[in-house]
Design a protein around this motif. Structure first.
Motif, mmCIF file in Angstrom:
data_model
loop_
_atom_site.group_PDB
_atom_site.id
_atom_site.type_symbol
_atom_site.label_atom_id
_atom_site.label_comp_id
_atom_site.label_asym_id
_atom_site.label_seq_id
_atom_site.Cartn_x
_atom_site.Cartn_y
_atom_site.Cartn_z
ATOM 1 N N GLU A 199 4.912 14.036 -11.714
ATOM 2 C CA GLU A 199 5.336 14.031 -13.127
ATOM 3 C C GLU A 199 4.260 14.657 -14.019
ATOM 4 O O GLU A 199 4.562 15.407 -14.954
ATOM 5 C CB GLU A 199 5.629 12.592 -13.574
ATOM 6 C CG GLU A 199 6.891 12.033 -12.965
ATOM 7 C CD GLU A 199 7.082 10.555 -13.308
ATOM 8 O OE1 GLU A 199 6.214 10.010 -14.017
ATOM 9 O OE2 GLU A 199 8.089 9.979 -12.870
ATOM 10 N N GLY A 200 2.980 14.341 -13.716
ATOM 11 C CA GLY A 200 1.884 14.925 -14.489
ATOM 12 C C GLY A 200 1.830 16.426 -14.329
ATOM 13 O O GLY A 200 1.610 17.162 -15.287
ATOM 14 N N SER A 201 2.081 16.925 -13.113
ATOM 15 C CA SER A 201 2.084 18.361 -12.863
ATOM 16 C C SER A 201 3.225 19.035 -13.592
ATOM 17 O O SER A 201 3.062 20.119 -14.156
ATOM 18 C CB SER A 201 2.193 18.635 -11.367
ATOM 19 O OG SER A 201 1.108 18.071 -10.659
ATOM 20 N N ALA A 202 4.372 18.378 -13.631
ATOM 21 C CA ALA A 202 5.540 18.935 -14.314
ATOM 22 C C ALA A 202 5.294 19.035 -15.819
ATOM 23 O O ALA A 202 5.641 20.039 -16.479
ATOM 24 C CB ALA A 202 6.773 18.080 -14.020
ATOM 25 N N MET B 126 4.425 10.034 -7.152
ATOM 26 C CA MET B 126 5.426 10.339 -8.176
ATOM 27 C C MET B 126 4.765 10.639 -9.517
ATOM 28 O O MET B 126 5.149 11.576 -10.229
ATOM 29 C CB MET B 126 6.398 9.163 -8.316
ATOM 30 C CG MET B 126 7.367 9.014 -7.150
ATOM 31 S SD MET B 126 8.447 7.586 -7.329
ATOM 32 C CE MET B 126 9.302 7.996 -8.847
ATOM 33 N N GLN B 127 3.740 9.830 -9.880
ATOM 34 C CA GLN B 127 3.038 10.048 -11.143
ATOM 35 C C GLN B 127 2.309 11.382 -11.140
ATOM 36 O O GLN B 127 2.243 12.086 -12.163
ATOM 37 C CB GLN B 127 2.054 8.903 -11.385
ATOM 38 C CG GLN B 127 2.732 7.570 -11.706
ATOM 39 C CD GLN B 127 1.757 6.426 -11.780
ATOM 40 O OE1 GLN B 127 0.560 6.600 -11.531
ATOM 41 N NE2 GLN B 127 2.255 5.249 -12.135
ATOM 42 N N ALA C 232 0.822 -1.200 0.000
ATOM 43 C CA ALA C 232 0.000 0.000 0.000
ATOM 44 C C ALA C 232 0.861 1.257 0.000
ATOM 45 O O ALA C 232 0.576 2.232 -0.716
ATOM 46 C CB ALA C 232 -0.933 -0.007 1.209
ATOM 47 N N ARG C 233 1.943 1.232 0.800
ATOM 48 C CA ARG C 233 2.854 2.386 0.820
ATOM 49 C C ARG C 233 3.540 2.575 -0.518
ATOM 50 O O ARG C 233 3.725 3.703 -0.989
ATOM 51 C CB ARG C 233 3.899 2.187 1.922
ATOM 52 C CG ARG C 233 3.349 2.364 3.332
ATOM 53 C CD ARG C 233 4.380 1.970 4.357
ATOM 54 N NE ARG C 233 3.834 2.005 5.716
ATOM 55 C CZ ARG C 233 4.435 1.477 6.767
ATOM 56 N NH1 ARG C 233 5.593 0.853 6.622
ATOM 57 N NH2 ARG C 233 3.871 1.553 7.952
ATOM 58 N N GLU C 234 3.920 1.451 -1.148
ATOM 59 C CA GLU C 234 4.581 1.530 -2.447
ATOM 60 C C GLU C 234 3.634 2.093 -3.500
ATOM 61 O O GLU C 234 4.032 2.921 -4.331
ATOM 62 C CB GLU C 234 5.067 0.137 -2.867
ATOM 63 C CG GLU C 234 5.854 0.113 -4.154
ATOM 64 C CD GLU C 234 7.170 0.876 -4.086
ATOM 65 O OE1 GLU C 234 7.709 1.219 -5.154
ATOM 66 O OE2 GLU C 234 7.647 1.137 -2.962
ATOM 67 N N LYS C 235 2.362 1.664 -3.458
ATOM 68 C CA LYS C 235 1.381 2.195 -4.395
ATOM 69 C C LYS C 235 1.174 3.687 -4.191
ATOM 70 O O LYS C 235 1.081 4.463 -5.153
ATOM 71 C CB LYS C 235 0.049 1.451 -4.223
ATOM 72 C CG LYS C 235 0.032 0.056 -4.834
ATOM 73 C CD LYS C 235 -1.349 -0.567 -4.661
ATOM 74 C CE LYS C 235 -1.383 -1.975 -5.258
ATOM 75 N NZ LYS C 235 -2.722 -2.604 -5.081
#
Length: 319
Positions: free
Chosen positions: A313-316, A309-310, A300-303
């Motif tokens: 990246e989408g905001s960037a 992170m995604q 769950a933490r990894e998800k």
């Protein structure tokens, strides 16, 4: 029915005390970054030492102090082998436990001429029971909480003391920093060997208390193999809570509950072999369940980390 329940809960606390001591012994070394596997053998040797020393000096307190001192001495030997001799901790612990199993029988035979117990050869001494003022007058609760052996209350108080030591003292902070990164700790002047030596000695102290409890409170004599896996159950309780003293001690109480249940079921004509395996089956099941929970939490933490992170990246990309 009420009497049976109060007697059962009283026994849960009584049978949990040696497991709590074993658990604290394992917790302390774990917090310093070392998995101490020798609690079983250390408790066994301390149990024999307590009875022998009490018989020599005709004093229950001499037996208690002597048993604890022997536990600390055994821990010092293991610490030297691992920290100075660079032996593998797992193999050292296993070898020590095996040697303790046979060695205690050998010493008992040399001293008593018996290979089963010291009951006939050495005078028995028992740690006194304590009646707690006010609480002992409360119906039901008094019968559960009052009237235990002194070491039972020492075990319960020790949980808080160990927690405080690990979380609120300089020594505890150094133990935890060494467990996290021994190289970084060494770089700021902390002696990893010294701190781990101290953790082993404290571990031996609690294992010694657990051994003394077995032969001077649980029963009033030493018998071969009397620790009966409680040291290993302490290792399991430590693993369940990852070395946290309060969580580990709650797990120890659960194992004490299963131990009491196995004793109670003997009155119902259930095969003794089935009854005796209950605490150990419960240990395995508890470890499996906790590992499943731990794995799910990590997933769950990894998800959540990947989703974050995604999102970044989408905001960037949008900007």
């Amino acid at each position: 029915m009420l009497t049976w329940i109060t007697d059962f809960l009283y026994s849960v606390i009584k049978l949990s005390a040696p497991i709590v001591f074993a658990t604290l012994a394992c917790d302390i070394s774990r917090q310093a970054g070392v998995y101490n596997m020798s609690a079983e053998g250390n408790m066994l040797i301390s149990a024999l030492a307590s009875v022998v020393i009490a018989g020599m000096f005709n004093s229950v307190w001499a037996g208690l102090i002597g048993g604890v001192a022997v536990g600390v001495l055994m821990a010092a030997i293991i610490a030297y082998a691992h920290l100075i001799g660079k032996t593998n901790m797992y193999l050292t612990g296993l070898a020590f436990n095996t040697a303790a199993t046979g060695g205690t029988v050998f010493v008992m035979f040399m001293l008593c001429g018996e290979k089963t117990s010291t009951n006939a050869a050495i005078r028995s001494y028992t740690i006194p029971q304590i009646q707690i003022p006010i609480i002992d007058k409360i119906p039901v609760l008094g019968k559960i909480l009052s009237g235990h052996y002194l070491l039972t209350y020492v075990a319960l108080i020790s949980v808080i003391l160990v927690w405080f030591m690990l979380k609120r003292t300089r020594l505890g902070l150094r133990m935890r920093s060494i467990a996290e990164n021994p190289q970084a700790a060494e770089s700021v002047g902390i002696s990893v060997v010294k701190v781990r030596y101290i953790s082993f000695l404290l571990s031996g102290l609690f294992a010694g208390l657990g051994g003394a409890y077995m032969s001077m409170a649980y029963v009033s004599f030493f018998s071969r193999g009397m620790v009966a896996g409680r040291g290993w159950i302490g290792v399991s309780a430590m693993n369940i809570a990852n070395g946290a003293p309060i969580g580990s001690s709650i797990a120890a109480l659960f194992f004490g509950f299963t131990d009491t249940l196995s004793v109670s079921l003997q009155a119902f004509n259930i095969p003794i072999q089935f009854v005796n395996m209950i605490p150990y089956v419960a240990t395995i099941l508890a470890l499996v369940i906790m590992n499943i929970v731990r794995i799910r939490r990590e997933k769950a933490r990894e998800k959540a980390r990947l989703a974050k992170m995604q999102e970044k990246e989408g905001s960037a990309v949008a900007h």
